[in-house]
Design an enzyme around this catalytic site. Structure first.
Site, PDB file in Angstrom:
ATOM      1  CB  SER A   1      -0.933  -0.023   1.214  1.00 35.22           C
ATOM      2  OG  SER A   1      -1.772  -1.154   1.164  1.00 35.22           O
TER       3      SER A   1
ATOM      4  N   GLY B   1       0.465   4.179  -1.342  1.00 38.33           N
ATOM      5  CA  GLY B   1      -0.216   5.440  -1.061  1.00 38.33           C
ATOM      6  C   GLY B   1      -0.319   5.710   0.422  1.00 38.33           C
ATOM      7  CG  ASP B   2      -2.729   3.398   3.166  1.00 39.80           C
ATOM      8  OD1 ASP B   2      -3.439   4.389   3.404  1.00 39.80           O
ATOM      9  OD2 ASP B   2      -3.202   2.298   2.836  1.00 39.80           O
ATOM     10  CB  THR B   3       3.958   3.531   2.893  1.00 40.13           C
ATOM     11  OG1 THR B   3       3.427   2.250   3.223  1.00 40.13           O
ATOM     12  CG2 THR B   3       5.325   3.675   3.538  1.00 40.13           C
TER      13      THR B   3
ATOM     14  N   GLY C   1       1.826   8.434   5.242  1.00 46.93           N
ATOM     15  CA  GLY C   1       2.370   8.381   6.593  1.00 46.93           C
ATOM     16  C   GLY C   1       3.702   9.094   6.709  1.00 46.93           C
TER      17      GLY C   1
END
Length: 415
Positions: A189, A191-193, A196
């Site tokens: 993922s 996009g999430d990382t 973050g």
């Protein structure tokens, strides 16, 4: 609000008794986010000494409770091994934010915090009376990281957003394909990382700004909101995608394993696998061509710089592929490393776990979970010489720290 029946969290086996000072020691963070983006930002801060208190929901209607990541992918005795990565160094407190009591308690936790991390749909915290205006009135120094699919403003702000959609909207998914084939995802993922990481950077910037705004009314300085949209974190990494379109009307297209406009940079077949070669520097290209026995290309004036090589990239790739195709991966890597040409085989998890460089850089660290399973997890990034990060606690069991954390907060101040 049970604290759980497991023994207290203990340092993993690699930790030493003499822990160096950590850059974020003394910073208190409340993490309300779930799954990946917000918690990844929290993990990054926790690795460098911040006290990260993760607030998790209790079980409802027979469900397991807690962050859903606890049950994602491969599990041991009901708990994901991924949990040991994402929640190391954190504390777990169980509170039900759907109740007035839970919301009041979390507000009192936030009163004494430096940072709040959340990745709910925009407007959710406001409905609970936990928006930034309400919280900063009680704690002027509060820094609030808000991660969402599309940000806190704009016409799409209320749309649900996951990384898979953000990667598509941010421009990454379109490029991640072989020409004419269906675009694929990276397998993690991203996009999430990326969100973050941008969130963690934003928090550090806001902390620096807070240092310059100390006053009698705000003895810790003034906090602010850090607004991170998943799609924007992806878009921020898209290099020349937009300027090429705005300047020339060029819509960049997928190119498989190649890097369009930069040559040579590609994956090439070997007799027993594949390698990735980056020969796109002018002097590197010459060394590469000499190493593969193509001195004619090394000395060709049309190929002396990148623009000329881009025009003849198919010819160059064919020459490299003809050479690699008759040799084993290990031989190709040895020859090109000796010629100072960037090259590498494509690693699997097994390759990573067995690699001596990963080991020498302390990128393979062991954690023993609460249920007794010892797993390897990625080490600390980045490496700081004077105040390095460390893994000092395994990931907590659900509610493990509830009693200890709530025992120290101030009495109810009222809303």
């Amino acid at each position: 609000m049970s604290s759980g029946q497991h023994p207290p969290s203990s340092p993993p086996s690699h930790s030493s008794s003499a822990t160096p000072p950590q850059a974020l020691a003394g910073l208190r963070v409340i993490e309300l986010g779930q799954l990946i983006a917000g918690p990844f930002a929290g993990k990054t801060l926790a690795d460098f000494g911040a006290e990260v208190i993760k607030v998790e929901p209790p079980s409802h209607e027979g469900g397991p409770g807690g962050d859903p990541l606890r049950q994602w992918r491969m599990c041991h005795k009901g708990t994901s091994v991924w949990w040991q990565v994402q929640s190391r160094n954190k504390k777990s407190v169980v509170l039900d934010l759907r109740t007035p009591e839970g919301r009041d308690t979390v507000a009192r936790l936030i009163d004494e915090a430096d940072v709040l991390i959340e990745n709910f749909k925009p407007g959710t915290l406001e409905k609970w009376g936990l928006g930034y205006e309400a919280l900063s009135a009680r704690n002027p120094g509060l820094i609030m990281l808000r991660i969402s699919g599309y940000g806190q403003t704009g016409p799409y702000r209320e749309r649900p957003g996951f990384a898979v959609v953000a990667e598509a909207m941010g421009g990454m998914r379109h490029l991640n394909a072989e020409p004419g084939r269906v675009p694929v995802r990276a397998g993690v993922s991203l996009g999430d990382t990326l969100a973050g990481l941008h969130g963690a950077i934003g928090i550090l910037l806001a902390l620096q700004a807070r240092h310059h705004s100390v006053s009698a009314e705000a003895p810790k300085g003034r906090g602010q909101v850090v607004d991170v949209a998943l799609y924007e974190a992806v878009f921020n990494c898209m290099e020349s995608l937009l300027p090429e379109y705005s300047a020339f009307g060029a819509v960049r297209q997928p190119a498989g394993s190649a890097l369009p406009g930069i040559a040579p940079s590609n994956a090439y077949p070997c007799a027993d696998g594949m390698v990735v070669i980056g020969g796109n520097g002018d002097s590197i290209f010459k060394r590469l061509m000499i190493a593969i026995g193509r001195d004619d290309l090394a000395t060709d004036p049309e190929l002396a710089s990148n623009p000329g090589r881009v025009q003849r990239v198919a010819e160059i790739d064919a020459a490299i592929g003809a050479w690699t195709g008759t040799r084993a991966v290990a031989q190709v890597v040895d020859v090109l490393n000796a010629a100072s040409v960037p090259v590498g085989r494509i690693y699997t998890a097994q390759d990573i776990a067995e690699d001596p460089h990963y080991q020498a850089r302390e990128m393979l660290l062991g954690i023993t979970s609460a249920d007794g399973l010892t797993v390897q997890v990625p080490g600390i990034v980045p490496k700081l010489s004077a105040t390095p990060g460390a893994i000092t606690r395994r990931a907590p069991t659900l509610g493990e720290d509830t009693e200890a954390v709530l025992a120290r907060i101030q009495p109810n101040k009222g809303a």
